[in-house]
Design a protein around this motif. Structure first.
Motif, short mmCIF file in Angstrom:
data_model
loop_
_atom_site.label_atom_id
_atom_site.label_comp_id
_atom_site.label_asym_id
_atom_site.label_seq_id
_atom_site.Cartn_x
_atom_site.Cartn_y
_atom_site.Cartn_z
N THR A 74 -2.32 -1.71 -10.14
CA THR A 74 -2.14 -0.34 -9.67
C THR A 74 -2.31 -0.31 -8.16
OG1 THR A 74 -4.46 0.23 -9.96
CG2 THR A 74 -3.00 0.68 -11.81
N LEU A 75 -1.56 0.57 -7.53
CA LEU A 75 -1.70 0.83 -6.10
C LEU A 75 -2.16 2.27 -5.96
CD1 LEU A 75 -1.32 -0.10 -3.14
CD2 LEU A 75 0.99 0.87 -3.26
N TYR A 76 -3.34 2.44 -5.41
CA TYR A 76 -3.93 3.75 -5.20
C TYR A 76 -3.75 4.15 -3.74
CZ TYR A 76 -7.66 7.27 -4.80
OH TYR A 76 -8.39 8.41 -4.55
N ILE A 77 -3.18 5.33 -3.54
CA ILE A 77 -2.99 5.85 -2.19
C ILE A 77 -3.84 7.11 -2.06
CG2 ILE A 77 -1.37 6.71 -0.45
CD1 ILE A 77 0.85 5.17 -1.88
N ALA A 78 -4.78 7.08 -1.15
CA ALA A 78 -5.66 8.23 -0.94
C ALA A 78 -5.08 9.17 0.11
CB ALA A 78 -7.03 7.75 -0.51
N ALA A 79 -5.31 10.46 -0.12
CA ALA A 79 -4.94 11.48 0.86
C ALA A 79 -3.52 11.26 1.40
CB ALA A 79 -5.94 11.51 2.00
N SER A 80 -2.54 11.34 0.51
CA SER A 80 -1.16 11.01 0.87
C SER A 80 -0.64 11.86 2.03
CB SER A 80 -0.25 11.18 -0.35
OG SER A 80 -0.33 12.51 -0.84
N GLN A 81 0.26 11.25 2.81
CA GLN A 81 0.85 11.88 4.00
C GLN A 81 2.37 11.77 3.91
OE1 GLN A 81 -0.74 9.56 7.20
NE2 GLN A 81 -2.87 10.18 6.81
N PRO A 82 3.11 12.66 4.57
CA PRO A 82 4.57 12.57 4.54
C PRO A 82 5.09 11.19 4.97
CG PRO A 82 3.92 14.68 5.41
CD PRO A 82 2.64 13.88 5.26
N GLY A 83 4.39 10.54 5.88
CA GLY A 83 4.79 9.20 6.32
C GLY A 83 4.67 8.13 5.25
N ASP A 84 4.02 8.46 4.14
CA ASP A 84 3.92 7.52 3.02
C ASP A 84 5.19 7.53 2.17
OD1 ASP A 84 0.44 8.44 2.48
OD2 ASP A 84 1.30 6.84 3.73
N SER A 85 6.09 8.47 2.44
CA SER A 85 7.32 8.56 1.66
C SER A 85 8.14 7.29 1.86
CB SER A 85 8.13 9.79 2.09
OG SER A 85 7.41 10.98 1.85
N ALA A 86 8.43 6.62 0.76
CA ALA A 86 9.15 5.33 0.78
C ALA A 86 9.27 4.87 -0.65
CB ALA A 86 8.38 4.29 1.60
N THR A 87 9.94 3.73 -0.83
CA THR A 87 9.96 3.08 -2.15
C THR A 87 8.92 1.98 -2.14
OG1 THR A 87 12.30 3.57 -2.54
CG2 THR A 87 11.33 1.75 -3.78
N TYR A 88 8.10 1.96 -3.18
CA TYR A 88 7.03 0.98 -3.28
C TYR A 88 7.40 -0.04 -4.35
CZ TYR A 88 4.30 3.90 -0.24
OH TYR A 88 3.86 4.60 0.86
N LEU A 89 7.30 -1.30 -3.99
CA LEU A 89 7.68 -2.40 -4.88
C LEU A 89 6.50 -3.35 -5.07
CD1 LEU A 89 10.88 -2.81 -2.88
CD2 LEU A 89 11.06 -2.71 -5.34
N CYS A 90 6.35 -3.82 -6.30
CA CYS A 90 5.39 -4.89 -6.53
C CYS A 90 6.16 -6.16 -6.84
CB CYS A 90 4.42 -4.55 -7.66
SG CYS A 90 5.18 -4.40 -9.28
N ALA A 91 5.55 -7.30 -6.55
CA ALA A 91 6.21 -8.58 -6.76
C ALA A 91 5.18 -9.60 -7.22
CB ALA A 91 6.88 -9.04 -5.46
N VAL A 92 5.55 -10.42 -8.21
CA VAL A 92 4.64 -11.43 -8.71
C VAL A 92 5.20 -12.82 -8.45
CG1 VAL A 92 3.67 -9.91 -10.45
CG2 VAL A 92 5.60 -11.35 -11.04
N THR A 93 4.31 -13.73 -8.08
CA THR A 93 4.66 -15.14 -7.92
C THR A 93 4.21 -15.87 -9.17
OG1 THR A 93 4.42 -15.04 -5.53
CG2 THR A 93 4.35 -17.21 -6.54
N PRO A 94 5.12 -16.53 -9.88
CA PRO A 94 4.77 -17.16 -11.16
C PRO A 94 3.82 -18.33 -10.98
CG PRO A 94 6.96 -17.82 -10.48
CD PRO A 94 6.53 -16.77 -9.52
N GLY A 95 3.07 -18.62 -12.05
CA GLY A 95 2.07 -19.67 -11.98
C GLY A 95 2.57 -21.04 -12.41
N SER A 96 3.85 -21.14 -12.77
CA SER A 96 4.37 -22.44 -13.19
C SER A 96 4.49 -23.36 -11.98
CB SER A 96 5.74 -22.28 -13.85
OG SER A 96 6.65 -21.69 -12.94
#
Lengths: 115, 113
Positions: A74-96
């Motif tokens: 989870t990504l928690y954003i406190a006290a959000s601001q208009p400048g936080d407007s964007a697309t948020y992406l998560c990415a995982v690096t595999p363990g193999s």
């Protein structure tokens, strides 16, 4: 095959609200998970990187947590601001062993913070 | 410290042509990876290079190729362009280990007519 899902796909909140973005992955064998933001037509800006041995990372108003056993972050954003407007992406690096940087990205959450 | 630099930022090609995109990583970074981003498919991994060797490749046809030079700069090439190749192509650099943080460039926006 690793699959990464982000819910919700879009989110609109009034300025000042605290909010949580979710990221789920199907294969818990990961080296790390990284959160990015992307502004329209731009590249990705790294926000937080969590190694597989860590539970959370914090940077300013941002806090990211990782629960490998349940395949969630989870990504928690406190006290959000208009400048936080964007697309948020998560990415995982595999363990193999062959997984060097063969990163799998989530589908993204488009956030709009209304003044 | 300079970031990841991608050139050109925008380009327009016609079907059947080929294109070469360039990526200069952050100084000291030895790994460069490439991604294609489209509205329909999202971000998809193309390939990754480390010390001039391709270590990983995504599920793309052979028309997509790349290379890395001794100074870690990388190029990717797409031959016989198709309309579906229109996308934002993003390059990322990292130190190269499994746990390395990725840093992205601004991307190259390719339009195929």
């Amino acid at each position: 095959k690793q699959e990464v899902t982000q819910i919700p796909a879009a989110l609109s909140v009034p300025e000042g609200e605290n909010l949580v973005l979710n990221c789920s992955f199907t294969d818990s064998a990961i080296y790390n998970l990284q959160w990015f933001r992307q502004d329209p037509g731009k590249g990705l800006t790294s926000l937080l990187l969590i190694q597989s041995s860590q539970r959370e990372q914090t940077s300013g108003r941002l806090n990211a947590s990782l629960d490998k056993s349940s395949g969630r972050s989870t990504l928690y954003i406190a006290a959000s601001q208009p400048g936080d407007s964007a697309t948020y992406l998560c990415a995982v690096t595999p363990g193999s062993s062959g997984g060097y940087q063969k990163v799998t990205f989530g589908t993204g959450t488009k956030l709009q913070v209304i003044p | 410290k300079a970031g990841v630099t991608q050139t050109p930022r925008y380009l327009i090609k016609t079907r059947g042509q080929q294109v070469t995109l360039s990526c200069s990583p952050i100084s000291g970074h030895r790994s460069v990876s490439w991604y294609q981003q489209t509205p329909g498919q999202g971000l998809q991994f193309l390939f990754e290079y480390f010390s001039e060797t391709q270590r990983n490749k995504g599920n793309f046809p052979g028309r997509f190729s790349g290379r890395q030079f001794s100074n870690s700069r990388s190029e990717m090439n797409v031959s016989t362009l198709e309309l579906g190749d229109s996308a934002l192509y993003l390059c990322a650099s990292s130190m190269g280990g499994h746990t390395g943080e990725l840093f992205f460039g601004e991307g190259s926006r390719l339009t195929v007519l």
